[in-house]
Scaffold this motif. Sequence first.
Motif, short mmCIF file in Angstrom:
data_model
loop_
_atom_site.label_atom_id
_atom_site.label_comp_id
_atom_site.label_asym_id
_atom_site.label_seq_id
_atom_site.Cartn_x
_atom_site.Cartn_y
_atom_site.Cartn_z
N ALA A 179 -1.76 -15.96 94.07
CA ALA A 179 -2.14 -14.55 94.45
C ALA A 179 -3.69 -14.41 94.65
O ALA A 179 -4.51 -15.15 94.01
CB ALA A 179 -1.91 -13.35 93.10
N CYS A 199 -7.06 -11.69 95.18
CA CYS A 199 -7.36 -10.16 94.87
C CYS A 199 -8.83 -10.17 95.57
O CYS A 199 -9.63 -10.77 95.05
CB CYS A 199 -7.37 -9.89 93.70
SG CYS A 199 -8.03 -8.26 92.92
N THR A 200 -9.03 -8.98 96.61
CA THR A 200 -10.26 -8.94 97.07
C THR A 200 -10.92 -7.86 96.50
O THR A 200 -12.13 -7.52 97.09
CB THR A 200 -10.12 -9.01 98.61
OG1 THR A 200 -9.12 -7.91 99.01
CG2 THR A 200 -9.41 -10.33 99.38
N ASP A 201 -10.42 -7.20 95.70
CA ASP A 201 -10.90 -5.74 95.11
C ASP A 201 -11.74 -6.44 94.04
O ASP A 201 -11.53 -6.51 92.96
CB ASP A 201 -9.66 -4.74 94.64
CG ASP A 201 -10.19 -3.58 94.02
OD1 ASP A 201 -11.51 -3.32 93.89
OD2 ASP A 201 -9.39 -3.17 93.63
N VAL A 241 -11.60 -5.40 89.96
CA VAL A 241 -10.83 -5.57 88.99
C VAL A 241 -11.33 -6.66 87.86
O VAL A 241 -11.34 -6.20 86.99
CB VAL A 241 -9.56 -6.52 89.62
CG1 VAL A 241 -8.73 -7.05 88.51
CG2 VAL A 241 -8.74 -5.48 90.55
N PRO A 291 -14.17 -10.76 93.88
CA PRO A 291 -12.92 -11.36 94.38
C PRO A 291 -12.27 -12.60 93.72
O PRO A 291 -13.21 -13.36 93.05
CB PRO A 291 -13.12 -11.57 95.93
CG PRO A 291 -14.36 -10.89 96.12
CD PRO A 291 -15.25 -10.82 94.95
N TYR A 304 -8.98 -15.35 92.85
CA TYR A 304 -7.49 -15.82 93.25
C TYR A 304 -6.79 -16.74 92.29
O TYR A 304 -7.61 -17.41 91.48
CB TYR A 304 -7.25 -16.73 94.48
CG TYR A 304 -7.85 -17.88 94.64
CD1 TYR A 304 -7.14 -19.04 94.31
CD2 TYR A 304 -9.15 -18.39 95.11
CE1 TYR A 304 -7.79 -20.28 94.47
CE2 TYR A 304 -9.54 -19.34 95.29
CZ TYR A 304 -8.98 -20.43 95.03
OH TYR A 304 -9.58 -21.82 95.06
#
Length: 318
Positions: A71, A73-75, A78, A82, A84
């Motif tokens: 996965a 995630c570029t947000d 969180v 970013p 992964y």
Amino acid sequence: MPRTTGRPLSGRLIAGGWSNLTFEIGDGEHAWVLRRPPLGHVLATAHDMSREYRVMQALAGTGVPVPETYALCTDATVIGAPFYLMEKVEGVPYRSAAELAPLAPDRVRAISQRLVDALVALHEVEPSAVGLEDFGRADGFLARQVRRWSAQLDASRSRDLAPAGELRDLLAANVPAQSAPGIVHGDYRLDNVLIDQADRPAAIIDWEMATIGDPITDLAVLIVYQRLSRLCGGEVVSDAAAAPGFLSEDELRARYLAGGGRRTSHFGFYLGLAAYKLAGVAEGIYYRHRTTGSGFERIGALTVPLLEIGLASVREED
């Protein structure tokens, strides 16, 4: 990707590496690896998680050993950046001659041979065959690398680096015709390869500098690290190449050619460019240490030796 047990997750920073941060995340039964950018001053175009994730996804199923990716995630809200998630591959990233010492010289030799063979396998992959034809701009790659690392050095400079200008000018004046485009790892060395119990590469990791360009630059980086370790020992830089049985520089290059790697004419230029690039990386980390206190102050001691290696290398015979 295995489902979690529902128990709270724990994490630990995995030691090693100059740049992106790597964590092991687990729930007591399963484990994964999380990668995120470093803290502090980050140079433009550096530490793009999506590029690192993409190249490993593309290479899955080829002869190049890479971890399975789960996965991206570029947000940044969180976890603050970013990131992964990828598979936790069992293997050893040998960094020092002391770590290799318990192995017999013939095992060390086999590990270093397979290190080269994995690089040849990477360079044999046609970018368009794995969907990476737009992953980088191959035309003018070498000249653009000289300009890029000049800009990176300038962006991170906080002290006088007298050899930098001379090396930049020598490189700019001696750019050779480059070899056919291929996938470039960008930071290829033994401690960026996990070695399994059979002494074979289980996974190539740390793809943050990967691009499409001239693959001979990877071989040059591998050899410059070897030269740097002779100057600076194993305290900051890997000295694995000093272990009995490890291939010499000439043997590394011969193994690469014999395995089907690119012809390495004008190799002095490639070595000089590799040293210039690593000097830019080291100086960026040194700058980040000065501004955040992140503990990488010793990396700054590598910049001038790397520039000096580069100056000597550009003048080498092919």
